[in-house]
Design a protein around this motif. Structure first.
Motif, PDB file in Angstrom:
ATOM      1  N   GLU A   1      28.602  40.300 115.067  1.00 51.98           N
ATOM      2  CA  GLU A   1      28.085  39.435 114.003  1.00 51.98           C
ATOM      3  C   GLU A   1      27.547  40.264 112.842  1.00 51.98           C
ATOM      4  O   GLU A   1      27.780  39.938 111.676  1.00 51.98           O
ATOM      5  CB  GLU A   1      26.993  38.506 114.541  1.00 51.98           C
ATOM      6  N   GLU A   2      26.830  41.337 113.151  1.00 53.82           N
ATOM      7  CA  GLU A   2      26.315  42.214 112.096  1.00 53.82           C
ATOM      8  C   GLU A   2      27.461  42.896 111.342  1.00 53.82           C
ATOM      9  O   GLU A   2      27.436  42.997 110.113  1.00 53.82           O
ATOM     10  CB  GLU A   2      25.371  43.267 112.685  1.00 53.82           C
TER      11      GLU A   2
ATOM     12  N   LEU B   1      29.067  40.357 109.078  1.00 55.65           N
ATOM     13  CA  LEU B   1      28.230  40.139 107.897  1.00 55.65           C
ATOM     14  C   LEU B   1      28.395  41.296 106.917  1.00 55.65           C
ATOM     15  O   LEU B   1      28.581  41.088 105.712  1.00 55.65           O
ATOM     16  CB  LEU B   1      26.759  39.971 108.291  1.00 55.65           C
TER      17      LEU B   1
ATOM     18  N   SER C   1      31.590  41.118 105.111  1.00 59.99           N
ATOM     19  CA  SER C   1      31.695  39.996 104.164  1.00 59.99           C
ATOM     20  C   SER C   1      31.277  40.418 102.747  1.00 59.99           C
ATOM     21  O   SER C   1      31.597  39.733 101.777  1.00 59.99           O
ATOM     22  CB  SER C   1      30.860  38.804 104.643  1.00 59.99           C
TER      23      SER C   1
ATOM     24  N   LEU D   1      21.664  43.590 102.459  1.00 59.84           N
ATOM     25  CA  LEU D   1      22.029  43.949 103.826  1.00 59.84           C
ATOM     26  C   LEU D   1      20.941  44.756 104.525  1.00 59.84           C
ATOM     27  O   LEU D   1      20.760  44.638 105.737  1.00 59.84           O
ATOM     28  CB  LEU D   1      23.353  44.724 103.827  1.00 59.84           C
TER      29      LEU D   1
ATOM     30  N   GLU E   1      18.792  42.098 105.958  1.00 55.61           N
ATOM     31  CA  GLU E   1      19.425  41.277 106.988  1.00 55.61           C
ATOM     32  C   GLU E   1      19.880  42.086 108.204  1.00 55.61           C
ATOM     33  O   GLU E   1      19.941  41.546 109.312  1.00 55.61           O
ATOM     34  CB  GLU E   1      20.602  40.507 106.385  1.00 55.61           C
TER      35      GLU E   1
END
Length: 189
Positions: free
Chosen positions: A19-20, A23, A26, A115, A118
Motif C-alpha cells: 500500500e505504501e 501510494l 501514485s 509523502l 504519509e
C-alpha cells in the motif's frame, strides 16, 4: 513503466508495504527523454527529484568560455538533480540533460513533502540518499584537489564501469577536469 528498478532502489534502504509503495508510485511521473534533451537548465528552479530508469543523465555547468564541468553522471538506477535548487527553491547552478535516450521517474518536491508525512519511512530513504550525495560530492572535491588526472580517470572508471566504453571522451574529460586532447594523450601513453 517498469517499477522494478526504483522499487529495488528504495527497498535496499527501507521496507515499505504494498500500500505504501502504491501510494508512492501514485506520485511518480514517468518521462521519456531523447539524447541531449534538457530536464533542467542553469538558472532554473528545480522542482523534481529525478531517478534514471534507463539510459543516462548528466549534471553540469558551463563557464564563460563554453567549457563544461560535469558534476555527475547518472546511469540507470541513480538519482540526479540540482540539490541546491531543489532544497532551497532558488535558481540552480546546474543543467541536467540526457546523455542517451532515457526513461526517468520524476517526483515533485511538493509531493515528496506530502509523502514524508504519509509514509514517514521515506524520510529515512531520502536522508540516506542525501547523505550519500554529500559523501559523493565531498569525495569528488577532494579527488579534484589531490589526485592526478590519471588517478581521477581511474576513479571515474571505478565509479562508472558501465559508462566508460560508451561515453564520448569529451564528456569523460569534462568530468575529470582535463581537456579532451590531454585525456587522449594520457590514454595513449
Amino acid at each position: 513503466m517498469d517499477q522494478h528498478k526504483l522499487t529495488e532502489n528504495i527497498l535496499k534502504q527501507i521496507d515499505l508495504t504494498k500500500e505504501e509503495m502504491d501510494l508512492f508510485f501514485s506520485f511518480v511521473k514517468i518521462k521519456k527523454v531523447k539524447k541531449k534533451q534538457f530536464l533542467l537548465l542553469e538558472g532554473d528552479v528545480s522542482r523534481y527529484a529525478l531517478f534514471v530508469v534507463s539510459g543516462c543523465l548528466r549534471s553540469y555547468c558551463v563557464d564563460e568560455n563554453g567549457y563544461q564541468y560535469i558534476q555527475q553522471f547518472a546511469p540507470e538506477g541513480w538519482w540526479i538533480g540540482d540539490m541546491y535548487s531543489l532544497v532551497t527553491g532558488k535558481p540552480g547552478y546546474l543543467a541536467v540533460d540526457a546523455v542517451f535516450d532515457s526513461e526517468i521517474a520524476m517526483i515533485a518536491k511538493t509531493d515528496l513533502n506530502r509523502l514524508y508525512t504519509e509514509i514517514p519511512k521515506l524520510n529515512i530513504y531520502f536522508r540516506v540518499l542525501a547523505e550519500n550525495a554529500l559523501v559523493y560530492y565531498q569525495s569528488r572535491a577532494m579527488e579534484n584537489l589531490r589526485l592526478t588526472a590519471k588517478e581521477r580517470y581511474e576513479r571515474f572508471c571505478t565509479r562508472y564501469p558501465s559508462l566508460i566504453a560508451c561515453l564520448p571522451q569529451k564528456q569523460v574529460a569534462a568530468y575529470i577536469g582535463v581537456t579532451p586532447e590531454f585525456l587522449s594523450k594520457m590514454l595513449n601513453q
